[in-house]
Design an enzyme around this catalytic site. Structure first.
Site, PDB file in Angstrom:
ATOM      1  N   LYS A  44     -26.044  68.597   1.602  1.00 20.96           N
ATOM      2  CA  LYS A  44     -26.015  68.964   2.697  1.00 20.96           C
ATOM      3  C   LYS A  44     -26.278  70.563   3.409  1.00 20.96           C
ATOM      4  CE  LYS A  44     -21.769  69.245   5.614  1.00 20.96           C
ATOM      5  NZ  LYS A  44     -20.501  68.363   5.834  1.00 20.96           N
ATOM      6  N   LYS A  66     -26.630  73.254   6.285  1.00 18.72           N
ATOM      7  CA  LYS A  66     -26.348  74.136   7.499  1.00 18.72           C
ATOM      8  C   LYS A  66     -27.510  74.137   8.264  1.00 18.72           C
ATOM      9  CE  LYS A  66     -21.866  74.315   6.368  1.00 18.72           C
ATOM     10  NZ  LYS A  66     -20.512  73.174   7.209  1.00 18.72           N
ATOM     11  N   ASP A 114     -25.761  69.787   9.069  1.00 16.53           N
ATOM     12  CA  ASP A 114     -24.419  70.367   9.889  1.00 16.53           C
ATOM     13  C   ASP A 114     -24.449  71.068  10.793  1.00 16.53           C
ATOM     14  OD1 ASP A 114     -22.306  70.456  10.572  1.00 16.53           O
ATOM     15  OD2 ASP A 114     -21.095  70.931   8.159  1.00 16.53           O
ATOM     16  N   GLU A 130     -24.357  66.470  11.631  1.00 14.57           N
ATOM     17  CA  GLU A 130     -23.284  66.774  11.912  1.00 14.57           C
ATOM     18  C   GLU A 130     -22.957  67.417  12.529  1.00 14.57           C
ATOM     19  OE1 GLU A 130     -21.806  66.791   7.655  1.00 14.57           O
ATOM     20  OE2 GLU A 130     -19.506  67.897   8.401  1.00 14.57           O
ATOM     21  N   GLU A 148     -14.494  66.705  11.754  1.00 14.27           N
ATOM     22  CA  GLU A 148     -13.842  67.082  11.140  1.00 14.27           C
ATOM     23  C   GLU A 148     -12.944  67.788  12.323  1.00 14.27           C
ATOM     24  OE1 GLU A 148     -17.129  70.037   9.513  1.00 14.27           O
ATOM     25  OE2 GLU A 148     -16.381  71.014   9.451  1.00 14.27           O
ATOM     26  N   ASP A 206     -10.351  64.340   8.154  1.00 16.49           N
ATOM     27  CA  ASP A 206      -9.626  65.886   7.963  1.00 16.49           C
ATOM     28  C   ASP A 206      -8.471  65.675   7.233  1.00 16.49           C
ATOM     29  OD1 ASP A 206     -10.838  68.832   7.513  1.00 16.49           O
ATOM     30  OD2 ASP A 206      -8.194  68.466   7.764  1.00 16.49           O
ATOM     31  N   HIS A 235     -14.173  64.694   5.788  1.00 20.68           N
ATOM     32  CA  HIS A 235     -14.834  66.270   5.544  1.00 20.68           C
ATOM     33  C   HIS A 235     -13.935  66.919   4.243  1.00 20.68           C
ATOM     34  CE1 HIS A 235     -13.553  70.678   6.412  1.00 20.68           C
ATOM     35  NE2 HIS A 235     -14.971  70.420   6.637  1.00 20.68           N
TER      36      HIS A 235
END
Lengths: 438, 438
Positions: free
Chosen positions: B217, B219, B247, B273, B300, B323, B350
């Site tokens: 993943k 960011k 994300d 995400e 999350e 989460d 998460h």
């Protein structure tokens, strides 16, 4: 050197309202109305007052959250901060670490509310105006600058907001004069607490009509047979011409809400308030479709502008009940007033509690003068207790809020109240057997 | 007399992760991963450990909120409380005064999470099992009793939940054996923090493939050109067969999210995400429709089961990222697993932060054995830092979480960590120049 913000002091203030069942409803059986109260001090001889409203336990947590915001205000240059409350708001709300605690909801967001409202109180005192007048004197461009449009632009852009405000500009002076002359319509919740017996209910309903109210509200959702009996008493007491709203305080699931409201339909309820979870945008929309022509009202527990945006998009409500101290203060409520205006939904604010009437009247009056430009189908909630603790209590006359003239936001409690009701050591609590601890 | 719960102690524990930009993303520029940590003591020689995860400032407020729950657990008869965690949960969450601070969201709800998870840790230790196994050994009826169906029944009734659990019952033993043999698939977020340079990104991507991960993943959301360059590097490094999730950590408005994801489409992102506000059920649904076949994942920051319910009803997400410590602990996550199973949406939890991997693996493993009965298209997030602070750290091998065998929930930090990282007086902070204060 100009003046600075020099201090942020907090007070845990609680009122033992549970002793008389004032404020009792289907979800809040025994509230002790409380304020996590904040005083922002300056070296210019002025103070700003604000608070988050809670109903007892946890008011200490709420107070701690307000204290965590001290670094965002203490040390600021006073005039610069007051001239850029949109910027101060964004720095607090979007702090890269604090936002994890929400984001923009619950304890931390209510803490921002208290601080932001105290800053508005300070600014209004510095300019010698009540907050509603201060806001209504801003230009459309200045008002738009107060708002954070993040997460709103699929429903409302800055350009659209500006257009709404410009459309209302020509009529401002006329509406302000009208507001000062006749006030803003109120409705009363005082008759309808669940803990009151039938005689008290009947007497208070008759009193409300005598006092000039065109709308009252009853708490429901505890027991259906009781609700039918109480609504019958209320309808008989007020007659067919007075609106009766009912308030379930989040008691029901979606299906139950629909069934229950249908069973009360014969008494012509005007709106049903908080039929289910305040988080349930889609649930409210389902209920609204199923119970029409009875209307849905909600908002006192709606956490922020993003949820209100969706409720407007989904048709979840016919009346939007913003709260002055749950979302992040004046700035976020300006955003919510603009959203409501965009969607053509009347705002009928939540009040009651302690000090909420004092605050929220300013927002409705600003809305009337400078945003929606209308009082049609709009009422501010009124509950007639605890006003004696405020330096500038609301004045309600003949069913209307009288436009306040004192500079500030009306949030300042009397020093004696802060001392007497300090929790847990003030005299009201220290001598009490039923504290508000769990 | 049986054993009792005798104490609730809290610790404000913080890690100076902002110094290395571990955990940096488009919204969380400089997190100091933190835990509002709770230890529930008994007179039976057992302790339960839990925490709420935060990213620095405000961890003191979170800790105060946990302390406010002391009266709900201290003094309870141990075996009765542990046998009725559904009841204990409801009494805490629905306390008539505390619920005003949410309801069921933010600081107060995360505090419930910490306490509830500590009680599950205690129960699992008392029964000598890891939490996933404890849960997976309950009957369908016992599992349904853990869940509060309030506000859920328009989407999931207790009867439907029972049916889901009964359908999964016959395969439990087989799946448990399989889980113990092969573990549960993980994906890694370690390569993709925004603060890392291109070489570090490339190296960590290659390492992830070598370590056996089938998904990584990255960011995104800071700058589109940077994102395109970084995604190109990552795609070249991992090849076409490894999934790359992106994300945005809530960075975008709805329209921006749609445009941005379309601009990244050439690199075949598996999911996007948190494209926008976690509160925006309808916004996520709009984005999901517009960016297909790229999928939306979120959760999350989703505050509770009521928002997840709506996201499932509205088609807001293709992957549900619960989460372990934001919603109110195990009980609410059991509700969320059941909702996801009802709607046929895979749960990909998460994790990361501090201790979240340790907790959440139990929920996915329980889901596999006793709820959804499937690992297909499901992965648990994995981030490879701060595990050394735990008594029973996760074991990830060949891209899979190894099923834990130690009794409890894995939440217990080492005593030395609690001392060294105590904020603000522990040695890690007392000697530091950049504290986590504002």
């Amino acid at each position: 050197m100009g003046a600075e913000i020099t201090s942020l002091r907090t007070h845990d203030v609680r009122f033992p309202t549970s002793r008389d069942l004032d404020g009792s409803d289907a979800m809040n059986a025994d509230p002790d109305y409380s304020a996590a109260y904040v005083v922002i001090g300056t070296d210019a001889g002025l103070e700003g007052h604000g608070f988050a409203f809670t109903i007892g336990r946890g008011n200490d947590v709420q107070t701690a959250a307000i204290r965590a915001l001290e670094p965002y205000v203490v040390g600021l240059a006073l005039d610069e901060a007051l001239a850029d409350l949109g910027g101060v708001w964004k720095r607090m709300v979007h702090d890269s670490q604090l936002r994890w605690l929400g984001p923009e909801k619950g304890v931390m967001h209510m803490a921002v509310s208290a601080v932001v409202n105290a800053l508005w109180d300070l600014r209004a005192k510095r300019e010698g105006k009540p907050v509603w007048k201060l806001l209504a004197d801003l230009t459309p461009e200045q008002i738009v600058e107060l708002v954070d449009f993040r997460y709103l632009t699929d429903a409302l852009t800055p350009g659209e907001a500006l257009e709404i405000l410009r459309r209302a500009e020509p009529g401002r002076a006329r509406r302000e004069a009208e507001l000062r002359a006749t006030g803003y319509p109120a409705y009363t919740t005082s008759p309808g607490w669940l803990g009151y017996d039938d005689d008290k209910l009947r007497g208070l309903c008759e009193q409300a009509v005598a006092d000039g109210f065109g709308q009252i509200k009853l708490k429901v959702g505890g027991d259906l047979d009781d609700d039918i009996r109480r609504l019958r008493i209320a309808r008989e007491a007020v007659g067919p011409g007075v609106r009766i709203a009912v308030d379930a305080n989040q008691r029901w699931d979606v299906g139950t809400a629909i069934d229950w409201v249908r069973a009360l339909a014969e008494f012509d309820p005007w709106w049903v308030e908080e039929p289910t979870s305040p988080d349930d945008v889609l649930g409210h929309a389902t209920i609204a479709r199923a119970i029409a022509p009875v209307r849905v009202a909600t908002g006192e527990h709606v956490q922020n502008r993003v949820v209100f945006k969706q409720m407007l998009q989904a048709g979840s409500l016919s009346y939007l009940q913003l709260d002055a101290a749950r979302v992040a203060g004046v700035n976020e409520n300006v955003a919510i007033l603009l959203l409501a205006a965009k969607f053509g939904v009347p705002v009928c604010p939540h009040a009651g509690g302690v000090g909420l009437c004092e605050l929220v009247q300013h927002l409705s009056m600003f809305d009337y003068v400078a945003v929606s430009g209308s009082k049609e189908d709009r009422v501010i909630e009124y509950v007639d207790h605890l006003h004696e603790h405020f330096a500038d209590p609301v004045v309600v006359r003949d069913g209307h809020y009288v436009a306040p003239t004192a500079p500030g936001f009306g949030a300042a409690m009397l020093p004696r109240t802060l001392a007497d009701h300090a929790y847990p050591d003030g005299p009201v609590w220290a001598t009490s057997e039923n504290g508000s601890g769990a």
